[in-house]
Design a protein around this motif. Sequence first.
Motif, PDB file in Angstrom:
ATOM      1  N   THR A 289       7.656  -7.261  -7.188  1.00 18.44           N
ATOM      2  CA  THR A 289       8.141  -7.413  -8.568  1.00 18.44           C
ATOM      3  C   THR A 289       9.494  -6.746  -8.791  1.00 18.44           C
ATOM      4  OG1 THR A 289       6.817  -5.477  -9.188  1.00 18.44           O
ATOM      5  CG2 THR A 289       5.837  -7.632  -9.573  1.00 18.44           C
ATOM      6  N   THR A 290       9.912  -5.877  -7.859  1.00 22.40           N
ATOM      7  CA  THR A 290      11.187  -5.178  -8.058  1.00 22.40           C
ATOM      8  C   THR A 290      12.368  -6.141  -8.025  1.00 22.40           C
ATOM      9  OG1 THR A 290      11.263  -4.680  -5.682  1.00 22.40           O
ATOM     10  CG2 THR A 290      10.363  -2.982  -7.135  1.00 22.40           C
ATOM     11  N   ARG A 291      12.222  -7.241  -7.313  1.00 27.69           N
ATOM     12  CA  ARG A 291      13.346  -8.195  -7.266  1.00 27.69           C
ATOM     13  C   ARG A 291      13.610  -8.825  -8.633  1.00 27.69           C
ATOM     14  NH1 ARG A 291      12.293 -13.199  -3.411  1.00 27.69           N
ATOM     15  NH2 ARG A 291      11.445 -11.574  -2.033  1.00 27.69           N
ATOM     16  N   TYR A 292      12.636  -8.688  -9.539  1.00 26.74           N
ATOM     17  CA  TYR A 292      12.802  -9.234 -10.887  1.00 26.74           C
ATOM     18  C   TYR A 292      12.949  -8.124 -11.932  1.00 26.74           C
ATOM     19  CZ  TYR A 292      11.222 -13.531  -8.679  1.00 26.74           C
ATOM     20  OH  TYR A 292      11.110 -14.624  -7.848  1.00 26.74           O
ATOM     21  N   GLY A 293      13.287  -6.912 -11.473  1.00 29.90           N
ATOM     22  CA  GLY A 293      13.604  -5.843 -12.421  1.00 29.90           C
ATOM     23  C   GLY A 293      12.508  -4.848 -12.702  1.00 29.90           C
ATOM     24  N   ASP A 294      11.321  -5.022 -12.104  1.00 31.62           N
ATOM     25  CA  ASP A 294      10.257  -4.039 -12.301  1.00 31.62           C
ATOM     26  C   ASP A 294      10.615  -2.765 -11.529  1.00 31.62           C
ATOM     27  OD1 ASP A 294       7.917  -2.964 -13.197  1.00 31.62           O
ATOM     28  OD2 ASP A 294       6.594  -4.122 -11.891  1.00 31.62           O
ATOM     29  N   ASP A 295      10.061  -1.629 -11.949  1.00 30.55           N
ATOM     30  CA  ASP A 295      10.468  -0.372 -11.316  1.00 30.55           C
ATOM     31  C   ASP A 295       9.801  -0.137  -9.967  1.00 30.55           C
ATOM     32  OD1 ASP A 295       7.991  -0.018 -12.454  1.00 30.55           O
ATOM     33  OD2 ASP A 295       8.369   2.010 -13.173  1.00 30.55           O
ATOM     34  N   LYS A 296       8.700  -0.860  -9.682  1.00 32.56           N
ATOM     35  CA  LYS A 296       8.069  -0.750  -8.368  1.00 32.56           C
ATOM     36  C   LYS A 296       7.204  -1.985  -8.136  1.00 32.56           C
ATOM     37  CE  LYS A 296       4.130   1.997 -10.074  1.00 32.56           C
ATOM     38  NZ  LYS A 296       3.380   3.263  -9.920  1.00 32.56           N
ATOM     39  N   ASN A 297       6.855  -2.213  -6.876  1.00 27.76           N
ATOM     40  CA  ASN A 297       5.994  -3.346  -6.546  1.00 27.76           C
ATOM     41  C   ASN A 297       4.553  -3.062  -6.984  1.00 27.76           C
ATOM     42  OD1 ASN A 297       8.151  -4.706  -5.472  1.00 27.76           O
ATOM     43  ND2 ASN A 297       7.737  -4.081  -3.362  1.00 27.76           N
ATOM     44  N   ARG A 298       3.788  -4.145  -7.208  1.00 28.98           N
ATOM     45  CA  ARG A 298       2.471  -3.998  -7.814  1.00 28.98           C
ATOM     46  C   ARG A 298       1.375  -4.567  -6.914  1.00 28.98           C
ATOM     47  NH1 ARG A 298       3.424  -0.450 -12.036  1.00 28.98           N
ATOM     48  NH2 ARG A 298       5.481  -0.963 -12.894  1.00 28.98           N
ATOM     49  N   VAL A 299       0.209  -3.924  -6.973  1.00 30.96           N
ATOM     50  CA  VAL A 299      -0.931  -4.346  -6.163  1.00 30.96           C
ATOM     51  C   VAL A 299      -1.596  -5.568  -6.786  1.00 30.96           C
ATOM     52  CG1 VAL A 299      -3.186  -3.681  -5.255  1.00 30.96           C
ATOM     53  CG2 VAL A 299      -1.337  -1.997  -5.371  1.00 30.96           C
ATOM     54  N   LEU A 300      -1.910  -6.558  -5.938  1.00 30.76           N
ATOM     55  CA  LEU A 300      -2.630  -7.753  -6.374  1.00 30.76           C
ATOM     56  C   LEU A 300      -4.102  -7.690  -5.953  1.00 30.76           C
ATOM     57  CD1 LEU A 300       0.058 -10.410  -5.382  1.00 30.76           C
ATOM     58  CD2 LEU A 300      -0.432  -9.560  -7.676  1.00 30.76           C
ATOM     59  N   ARG A 301      -4.322  -7.226  -4.721  1.00 30.62           N
ATOM     60  CA  ARG A 301      -5.685  -7.047  -4.233  1.00 30.62           C
ATOM     61  C   ARG A 301      -5.768  -5.696  -3.548  1.00 30.62           C
ATOM     62  NH1 ARG A 301      -5.872 -10.327  -0.400  1.00 30.62           N
ATOM     63  NH2 ARG A 301      -6.536 -12.270  -1.392  1.00 30.62           N
ATOM     64  N   LYS A 302      -6.737  -4.892  -3.979  1.00 32.34           N
ATOM     65  CA  LYS A 302      -6.878  -3.554  -3.412  1.00 32.34           C
ATOM     66  C   LYS A 302      -7.387  -3.635  -1.974  1.00 32.34           C
ATOM     67  CE  LYS A 302      -8.043  -1.700  -7.982  1.00 32.34           C
ATOM     68  NZ  LYS A 302      -9.086  -1.047  -8.803  1.00 32.34           N
ATOM     69  N   SER A 303      -7.270  -2.536  -1.264  1.00 36.01           N
ATOM     70  CA  SER A 303      -7.735  -2.496   0.127  1.00 36.01           C
ATOM     71  C   SER A 303      -9.246  -2.705   0.213  1.00 36.01           C
ATOM     72  CB  SER A 303      -7.353  -1.154   0.772  1.00 36.01           C
ATOM     73  OG  SER A 303      -7.888  -0.072   0.027  1.00 36.01           O
ATOM     74  N   THR A 304      -9.948  -2.489  -0.901  1.00 34.58           N
ATOM     75  CA  THR A 304     -11.394  -2.729  -0.944  1.00 34.58           C
ATOM     76  C   THR A 304     -11.725  -4.214  -1.086  1.00 34.58           C
ATOM     77  OG1 THR A 304     -11.385  -2.481  -3.354  1.00 34.58           O
ATOM     78  CG2 THR A 304     -11.793  -0.492  -2.039  1.00 34.58           C
ATOM     79  N   GLY A 305     -10.690  -5.035  -1.306  1.00 30.36           N
ATOM     80  CA  GLY A 305     -10.901  -6.469  -1.516  1.00 30.36           C
ATOM     81  C   GLY A 305     -11.004  -6.856  -2.975  1.00 30.36           C
ATOM     82  N   GLU A 306     -11.007  -5.862  -3.874  1.00 32.68           N
ATOM     83  CA  GLU A 306     -11.140  -6.140  -5.310  1.00 32.68           C
ATOM     84  C   GLU A 306      -9.795  -6.592  -5.889  1.00 32.68           C
ATOM     85  OE1 GLU A 306     -12.575  -3.815  -9.398  1.00 32.68           O
ATOM     86  OE2 GLU A 306     -12.294  -2.707  -7.519  1.00 32.68           O
ATOM     87  N   LEU A 307      -9.834  -7.699  -6.631  1.00 29.41           N
ATOM     88  CA  LEU A 307      -8.619  -8.198  -7.282  1.00 29.41           C
ATOM     89  C   LEU A 307      -8.255  -7.311  -8.463  1.00 29.41           C
ATOM     90  CD1 LEU A 307      -9.444 -12.015  -7.359  1.00 29.41           C
ATOM     91  CD2 LEU A 307      -7.625 -10.935  -6.018  1.00 29.41           C
TER      92      LEU A 307
END
Length: 551
Positions: A289-307
């Motif tokens: 998301t940083t390429r579009y101006g967000d301050d950091k990238n964001r998690v879509l799916r956790k390492s546990t597999g939970e969305l």
Amino acid sequence: MRALTHLRSLLGSILEKKGAAWPDKATIEPPKDKQFGDMACNVAMLTAGKLGMKPRDLAEVLKSELLAADPALSKVEVAGPGFLNVTFAPAFWQKTVEEVLEVKHCFGKFNLGRGRKVQVEFVSANPTGPLHIGHGRGAAVGDCVARILRAMDYEVSTEYYINDAGRQMRLLGESIWVRCLELLKKPVTYPEDWYKGEYIIDLARELLTLKGSALCDLPPAEGQDICYEYGMKSILDGIKKDLADFRVEHQVWFSEKSLVAAGAVERTLEDLKSRGLAYEDDGAAWMDTTRYGDDKNRVLRKSTGELTYFASDIAYHADKYARGFNTVVDIWGADHHGYVPRMKAAVQALGRDADDLKVILVQLVNLLRGGEQIAMSTRAGQFETLADVCAEVGVDAARFMFLSRKSDSHLDFDLDLVKQQSMDNPVYYVQYAHARICSLFAKAAERGVAMPECSPALLARLDTPEDLDLMRLMEQYPDTLANAAQTLSPHVVSFYLRELAGLLHRYYSANPVLAASDEDLMRARMLMLAAVAEVVRSGLELLGVSAPEKM
């Protein structure tokens, strides 16, 4: 609106003949001090250089040509470095009364949207408990935004996103489950952050009546699923009823669970990965998301597999745009302000412009009783429900108060104040303006005085400063609606109505109508007040508030 467009047309025509286009930064607006006329314009200062003239010299030329072009302008003055201060003749403002009475409830509404498709998604509270007054404010804002956009020729669909998946819903099931165990005197282990409200006990009691004590003999996971399904349906039914009673309509009820079950979230994630916008790192899926101006990238799916909620929200917004909406309006609590940049980034990743997503933030409501703030906590079960507040003060008062300030400003809602029938109560203040006029017409009818036919000759009697102030303000109503639609700010309609009501009350006290000095003046004033009543009724309708004829 008519004053602005009329002056813009006259000036534009004069400049075009001189070979100059209308500059983008030119403004026409009412001056802060009405001694400087009805409209002020800076066009001479922005155009003079292109015509090889000094700003004041061009302003003098424009002044002469304006006065020669239209008798509707009674005075044009040049001020400062080249401002044009324009005063319209009384006949121009008197025509506003004629226009209002001709089109009635359509006055102020025009094809600003030109049929563009807009979706307004609002409330969307987790179905884990009854709606409280914070949800009520969001409901009033969303519904009013939709009403205003429809009035301005946008094609609007209203939607409620049901958060029926994820941890909060599991916690609802667990909370009802432990209350069932409690009611049957069974051992209980309380979950962390569970819902403690009385409504949870009521749901548990209802469920035990339906299922019997055998419910609690089931394996906990199975029993909690039954509790979750029953609790969610009961609460959602209650939410739908509360919103209907609050005069709020959602045309679409969209299930988050259905989105996940249909594989839409996974498909969206795969699409982002295929375009290099999502990636795997340390067992988790991330979005760039940083390429579009967000301050950091964001998690879509956790390492546990939970969305994450973010992943579902991206898929949900992809679905919205796939349905053909030009603009999507989301109404969120102010605590979600940090979520705006990442959703703007997500929308751009979906191939849309960032402005195709509009977010309205709604601040908290401080509920007061006897001057003391009422403490509220949904999870602890200490809150005033929307239904309870409406039952105490009425839907009209609740809606008007929720819309009485800018949505991202804190709002103090004084229950005692809005129950008073006094001019200190803003709801009463505006509604009484309409009722006052209706009462006047009722008295006129008792005396055999009928509403006169509208004519320029009769309206010419409306020439006092008080008359002109009322007519000028009515003429601003279309601009008010356009501003509210373009900025998604329903409070500007509320502000306008309070100003119009204030002028009406002052006018009514100082200018006798049925006891006017002559019959024509009486009839002219009746026509003007009829126009004021139409505008007040129209504005209240857009706020979802009634316009009573008696109070």
